[in-house]
Enzyme design. Structure first.
Site, PDB file in Angstrom:
ATOM      1  N   GLY A 195      39.513  38.427  26.225  1.00  0.00           N
ATOM      2  CA  GLY A 195      40.569  39.254  25.643  1.00  0.00           C
ATOM      3  C   GLY A 195      39.957  40.192  24.627  1.00  0.00           C
TER       4      GLY A 195
ATOM      5  CB  CYS B 111      34.670  36.231  26.855  1.00  0.00           C
ATOM      6  SG  CYS B 111      34.257  37.557  25.732  1.00  0.00           S
ATOM      7  CE1 TYR B 112      40.676  36.336  20.904  1.00  0.00           C
ATOM      8  CE2 TYR B 112      42.086  35.326  22.559  1.00  0.00           C
ATOM      9  CZ  TYR B 112      41.895  35.793  21.279  1.00  0.00           C
ATOM     10  OH  TYR B 112      42.911  35.696  20.373  1.00  0.00           O
TER      11      TYR B 112
ATOM     12  CG  HIS C 104      32.869  38.472  31.127  1.00  0.00           C
ATOM     13  ND1 HIS C 104      34.232  38.261  31.064  1.00  0.00           N
ATOM     14  CD2 HIS C 104      32.489  38.904  29.910  1.00  0.00           C
ATOM     15  CE1 HIS C 104      34.657  38.572  29.851  1.00  0.00           C
ATOM     16  NE2 HIS C 104      33.624  38.966  29.126  1.00  0.00           N
TER      17      HIS C 104
ATOM     18  CD  GLU D   2      35.001  37.367  34.454  1.00  0.00           C
ATOM     19  OE1 GLU D   2      34.264  36.369  34.342  1.00  0.00           O
ATOM     20  OE2 GLU D   2      35.512  37.917  33.470  1.00  0.00           O
TER      21      GLU D   2
ATOM     22  CB  SER E  36      54.627  52.849  54.692  1.00  0.00           C
ATOM     23  OG  SER E  36      53.516  51.965  54.641  1.00  0.00           O
ATOM     24  N   GLY E  37      53.298  52.592  57.763  1.00  0.00           N
ATOM     25  CA  GLY E  37      52.047  52.914  58.448  1.00  0.00           C
ATOM     26  C   GLY E  37      50.865  52.280  57.736  1.00  0.00           C
ATOM     27  N   GLY E  38      51.087  51.771  56.533  1.00  0.00           N
ATOM     28  CA  GLY E  38      50.013  51.134  55.767  1.00  0.00           C
ATOM     29  C   GLY E  38      49.896  49.652  56.095  1.00  0.00           C
ATOM     30  CB  VAL E  39      47.060  47.304  55.620  1.00  0.00           C
ATOM     31  CG1 VAL E  39      46.797  47.349  54.130  1.00  0.00           C
ATOM     32  CG2 VAL E  39      46.682  45.943  56.173  1.00  0.00           C
ATOM     33  CG  ASP E  40      49.844  46.731  51.242  1.00  0.00           C
ATOM     34  OD1 ASP E  40      48.804  46.202  51.674  1.00  0.00           O
ATOM     35  OD2 ASP E  40      49.869  47.471  50.244  1.00  0.00           O
ATOM     36  CB  SER E  41      55.040  48.028  55.035  1.00  0.00           C
ATOM     37  OG  SER E  41      54.331  49.057  55.683  1.00  0.00           O
TER      38      SER E  41
ATOM     39  CE  LYS F 102      45.664  48.098  50.503  1.00  0.00           C
ATOM     40  NZ  LYS F 102      46.978  48.733  50.412  1.00  0.00           N
TER      41      LYS F 102
END
Ligand code: XMP
Length: 558
Positions: A99, A126-127, A214, A216, A268-273, A413
């Site tokens: 943080g 860290c924090y 870190h 990550e 929408s044509g996108g991967v999510d929908s 994603k």
């Protein structure tokens, strides 16, 4: 190696994985109406999960992602999340994130020491480590100099349980000025760095661990090893979570949410929908209707690809609405970017509403909301959720009162792409670069969106896509597209003077669109794209390259 303690067992597993919560008002993209949606189910609890408590660190989201990459489900919760909510999730371990604050600063986020007494391992980063040190009687102070970036880490006495097996000297990534000078009583110091006398500590008895660096970030080469050690050997996580494991879980959750009802989904044509739709289709079959609203500002062949993939190949009921004329008529004479967005958002809602009415009694609306949207809109989305206004598919007005189905709300994603591939979504959708809801309209800038300009832009964009794909760069780029500024410049084509539009090539790399860097496209690719656009697209006589990062620019020009 840790075994399950009494206290761990005492943290009861909640069966109510489809717990219902109220979602407050959400605003539609660029549209006026405030949408009030009814309850949505919370994400199903994974059997084994590690919770990351977010103290405002720059990399908090990344911690959860890395833990998932180690095969353990993880979610990010605000650090103030109630103890009851945490224990009800029965996590196998907790991670306290970094943080920006100093633990001694007024108003700095505090650590509730009860969290350290749940009988499950806790890792402070860290924090998070400094908080743990301060609360338990260690000494935290500002170091004479900060450590930001690559830092040398030296292990002490073999690195204890947490860092055992790592090289005695190694690089790590640090980002701090305060540091731990003395570990709390009963803790062993495991490592140091030039400015951090205690760069890692642990109390095996209490199951408490801290690292100043870190793990990550990719610049800590042994970071994944440290996380794996914590998750597997210390917290005893055994099950192997993969993004695809949400498929069965979500199919069950959708079935119990929707029951015998009907749902609609705006593609929408996108991967999510697309992925959200496939999951719901797997759960309720023909009771899902997808609606693809072609507003006339799609990329080349986008509509036909969506129809071919969904209706013909995947057998998902799909209504294709060709609404180009009504959108373009409403956009006539408009060049202000916000007005454009607003008109498109409103019109989208109207078209969608009409289609929903035709579907009849659809009580459920499927949306491809992702975990990053949930986090961005305030925590885990169950206590305070607002969809970000960039969301691809338009919203719906109050009176529709549809219940949201959001099967991707726990996924990042790249995880959605893994699920999509598992569900046999064609590659060109799985890897499709993001595309804004208002489409090409926000790429015709500084003037009215006309059919002629859209056609020029669409053709130029298709050439760029072809060349980027041919160069094998499509997946590496977050987005690559063309922009048409509504200005004309003089050129000479053949023996004639031309007075035509320029096309701007915009290509960026990014992890999440919050920041982006302009992509260093190879010169020969740029040359080919430029030649082809000028030679093949009537109305263009100049091609330029946008070399602006975000910030200070945005990815789109409007
Ligand atoms: P900016 O331009 O803000 O874009 O850097 C960040 C990401 O969001 C997309 N974008 C939109 N998506 N409706 C959308 O659905 C919009 O109005 C919109 N504006 C930008 C953009 O393509 C990029 O991926």
């Amino acid at each position: 190696m840790a075994t399950e303690t009494d206290a761990q067992r005492a943290v009861a597993v909640t069966e109510d994985s489809a717990e219902r919560v109220h979602v407050p008002e959400r605003s539609a993209p660029g549209a006026d109406p405030e949408i009030v949606l009814r309850e949505v189910p919370a994400a199903a609890a994974a059997t084994e999960e590690v919770l990351v408590l977010d103290f405002g660190g720059q990399y908090s989201q990344l911690i959860a992602r890395r833990i998932r990459e180690c095969g353990v489900f993880s979610e990010l919760l605000p650090h103030e999340t109630s103890l009851a909510r945490i224990t009800e999730r029965a996590p196998k371990a907790l991670v306290l994130s970094g943080g920006p604050a100093s633990v001694y600063a007024d108003g700095a986020p505090d650590l509730r020491t009860e969290l350290l007494d749940l009988g499950i391992p806790v890792l402070g980063i860290c924090y998070g480590m400094q908080l743990m040190a301060r609360e338990l009687g260690g000494k935290v102070e500002q170091a004479p100099a900060g450590e930001f970036g690559r830092t040398q880490l030296s292990l002490r006495d073999g690195g204890g349980t947490l860092l055992d097996g790592l090289p005695a000297e190694q690089q790590c990534w640090m980002s701090h000025r305060d540091t731990v000078f003395e570990p709390p009583p009963g803790f062993d110091a495991l490592a140091s760095s030039p400015e951090s006398p205690v760069a890692a500590f642990e109390s095996r008895d209490r199951g408490l661990y801290g690292i100043q660096f870190h793990p990550e970030v990719v610049h800590t080469p042994h970071g994944t090893q440290v996380l794996t050690r914590f998750l597997r050997d210390i917290a005893g996580c055994r099950e192997r979570w993969t993004p695809a494991s949400v498929i069965d879980e979500q199919v069950d959750a959708i079935r119990s949410q929707v029951g015998e009802g009907r749902a609609i989904c705006g593609l929408s044509g996108g991967v999510d929908s697309a992925t959200a739709a496939l999951l719901v289709h797997r759960a309720i079959g023909e009771r899902l209707t997808c609606v693809f609203v072609d507003h006339g500002m799609m990329r080349k062949d986008e509509a036909s690809q969506v129809i071919e993939a969904f209706r013909e190949r995947l057998g998902v009921p799909l209504v294709h609405v060709d609404a180009a004329d009504r959108f373009l008529d409403r956009l006539a004479g408009v060049d202000d970017p916000e007005t454009k967005r607003k008109i498109i958002g409103e019109e989208f809602i109207r078209v969608f509403e009409e289609q929903a009415a035709e579907v009849g009694d659809a009580g459920y609306l499927v949306q491809g909301t992702l975990y990053s949207d949930v986090i961005e809109s305030g925590g885990d989305g169950r206590e305070a959720a607002t969809i970000k206004s960039h969301h691809n598919v338009g919203g719906l007005p109050d009176e529709m009162e549809m219940e949201l189905v959001e099967p991707l709300r726990t996924l990042f994603k790249d995880e959605v792409r893994a699920v999509a591939a598992e569900l046999d979504l064609p590659d060109r959708f799985v890897w499709r670069q993001p595309f804004p809801g208002p489409g090409l309209a926000i790429r015709v800038v500084g003037g009215e969106v006309t059919r002629e300009r859209l056609e020029i832009l669409r053709s130029a964009d298709a050439i760029l896509q072809e060349e980027v794909r041919a160069a094998g760069l499509y997946r590496e780029l977050w987005q690559s597209f063309c922009v048409l500024p509504v200005v004309r410049s003089v050129g000479v084509q053949g023996d004639e003077r031309s007075y035509s539009y320029p096309i701007v090539i915009r290509a960026v790399t990014s992890d999440d669109a919050m920041t982006a860097d302009w992509a260093r496209l190879p010169y020969d690719l740029l040359e080919r794209a430029s030649n082809r656009i000028i030679n093949e697209v009537p109305g263009v006589n100049r091609v330029t390259l946008d070399i602006t990062s975000k910030p200070p620019g945005t990815i789109e020009w409007e």
